[in-house]
Design a protein around this motif. Structure first.
Motif, short mmCIF file in Angstrom:
data_model
loop_
_atom_site.label_atom_id
_atom_site.label_comp_id
_atom_site.label_asym_id
_atom_site.label_seq_id
_atom_site.Cartn_x
_atom_site.Cartn_y
_atom_site.Cartn_z
N THR A 1 0.85 -1.19 0.00
CA THR A 1 0.00 0.00 0.00
C THR A 1 0.88 1.24 0.00
O THR A 1 2.05 1.19 0.33
CB THR A 1 -0.90 0.08 1.26
OG1 THR A 1 -0.10 -0.20 2.39
CG2 THR A 1 -2.05 -0.86 1.16
N SER B 1 -5.97 -1.53 5.65
CA SER B 1 -6.02 -0.43 4.66
C SER B 1 -5.61 -0.92 3.26
O SER B 1 -5.99 -0.32 2.27
CB SER B 1 -5.23 0.79 5.11
OG SER B 1 -3.91 0.45 5.37
N ALA B 2 -4.90 -2.02 3.19
CA ALA B 2 -4.55 -2.59 1.89
C ALA B 2 -5.80 -3.07 1.14
O ALA B 2 -5.77 -3.24 -0.08
CB ALA B 2 -3.58 -3.74 2.06
N ALA C 1 -6.78 1.85 -1.96
CA ALA C 1 -5.46 1.44 -1.46
C ALA C 1 -4.34 1.87 -2.39
O ALA C 1 -3.18 1.93 -1.99
CB ALA C 1 -5.43 -0.07 -1.26
N GLN D 1 -9.84 7.27 5.55
CA GLN D 1 -8.73 7.98 4.89
C GLN D 1 -8.62 9.45 5.30
O GLN D 1 -7.60 10.07 5.08
CB GLN D 1 -8.91 7.89 3.36
CG GLN D 1 -8.90 6.48 2.80
CD GLN D 1 -10.28 5.82 2.80
OE1 GLN D 1 -11.18 6.18 3.56
NE2 GLN D 1 -10.46 4.83 1.94
#
Ligand code: IPE
Ligand code: IPE
Ligand code: MG
Length: 259
Positions: free
Chosen positions: A2, A177-178, A183, A207
């Motif tokens: 990421t 979060s990946a 991402a 985010q």
């Protein structure tokens, strides 16, 4: 891998924001003020999108993310929803070739399964056509919701872990979060909402953790390059600390500069 999270990296003071995310609000009121149907505001809104893409590309912004339709916008009158869908199709028909010629990469994120098959196909085709472009990345958030995003990421991650025999283990922020729908991009540096409301409306909840917020009363159809510059200037005058003290930030940025 990421992208490096913007909450971990301090951008240089006065830098152009790498990623700008915008809630394009106020189309309806723009039209109503002129005694026009709301539709007219949405049509003007598409023109403003074109101007913003051009302005961001010129200023060296790397990512422009636009909230076009929220997961809650289905609650609007059916007529308005279907008009918005038609506008989306026409905009894709008209703009994708131009974007491609300008080296722009187009991405559309959100729960696209609720759109009709034709629109879904157009989206895939546009993304594929522009996938290798190296210029500005434009992301359109359509049937997007911040909560949906976090949940879909969790569900996909869980499936992969079950398949890998790793279920039951704790999840880290980086691992989750990946799987978020954006991402491929760093977190937004600058968040803009036009149209006078000061709320997030279920946009990029995860985010936006450390983004700088900028609210303006200007309705989206009137938000032009000059208005963008004003918002960027406001951003450039802020000190992003990410939890640190001001003295630490000054110290760190001066060491970064002397490297
Ligand atoms: C934003 O403008 C566009 C969409 C949500 C699709 P609005 O349509 O929300 O405009 P206002 O807030 O009613 O003025
Ligand atoms: C947010 O605008 C969504 C988009 C701009 C696409 P809305 O106008 O729908 O937001 P609320 O409902 O007033 O918070
Ligand atoms: Mg609105």
């Amino acid at each position: 891998m990421t992208h490096t999270s913007s909450t971990k990296e301090i951008p240089a003071v006065g830098a152009i924001p790498k990623h700008i995310a915008i809630i394009m609000d106020g189309n309806g009121r723009w039209a109503t003020k002129r005694f026009l149907p709301r539709v007219a505001g949405h049509v003007k809104g598409v023109e403003a999108v074109r101007g913003m893409v051009e302005a961001c590309a010129k200023r060296g912004v790397s990512y422009l993310t636009l909230f076009a339709f929220s997961s809650e916008n289905w609650r609007r009158p059916a007529e308005e929803v279907s008009l918005l869908m038609r506008l989306f199709v026409t905009a894709l028909e008209k703009e994708v070739a131009k974007m491609h010629a300008n080296n722009i990469r187009l991405k559309v994120v959100g729960d696209l399964t609720r759109f009709d098959a034709h629109l879904q196909k157009m989206i895939t085709a546009a993304e594929e056509k522009t996938a290798n472009n190296q210029g500005l990345t434009v992301t359109i958030c359509a049937n997007y919701g911040g909560r949906w995003d976090i949940i879909q990421a969790m569900n996909r991650l869980q499936k992969d872990r079950i398949a890998a025999g790793q279920s039951g283990q704790d999840v880290t922020e980086d691992q989750l979060s990946a799987y978020l729908s954006m991402a491929y991009a760093p977190e937004p540096d600058l968040f803009i909402r036009t149209g006078g409301e000061t709320r997030i409306s279920n946009f990029l909840l995860w985010q936006l953790a450390y983004s700088e917020f900028y609210f303006t009363d200007t309705f989206w159809p009137d938000f032009d390059a000059a208005a963008l510059d004003t918002s960027i200037q406001s951003y450039q005058n802020r000190e992003r600390r990410f939890g640190r003290t001001s003295a630490q930030v000054t110290e760190q940025t001066s060491t970064q500069e002397s490297k």
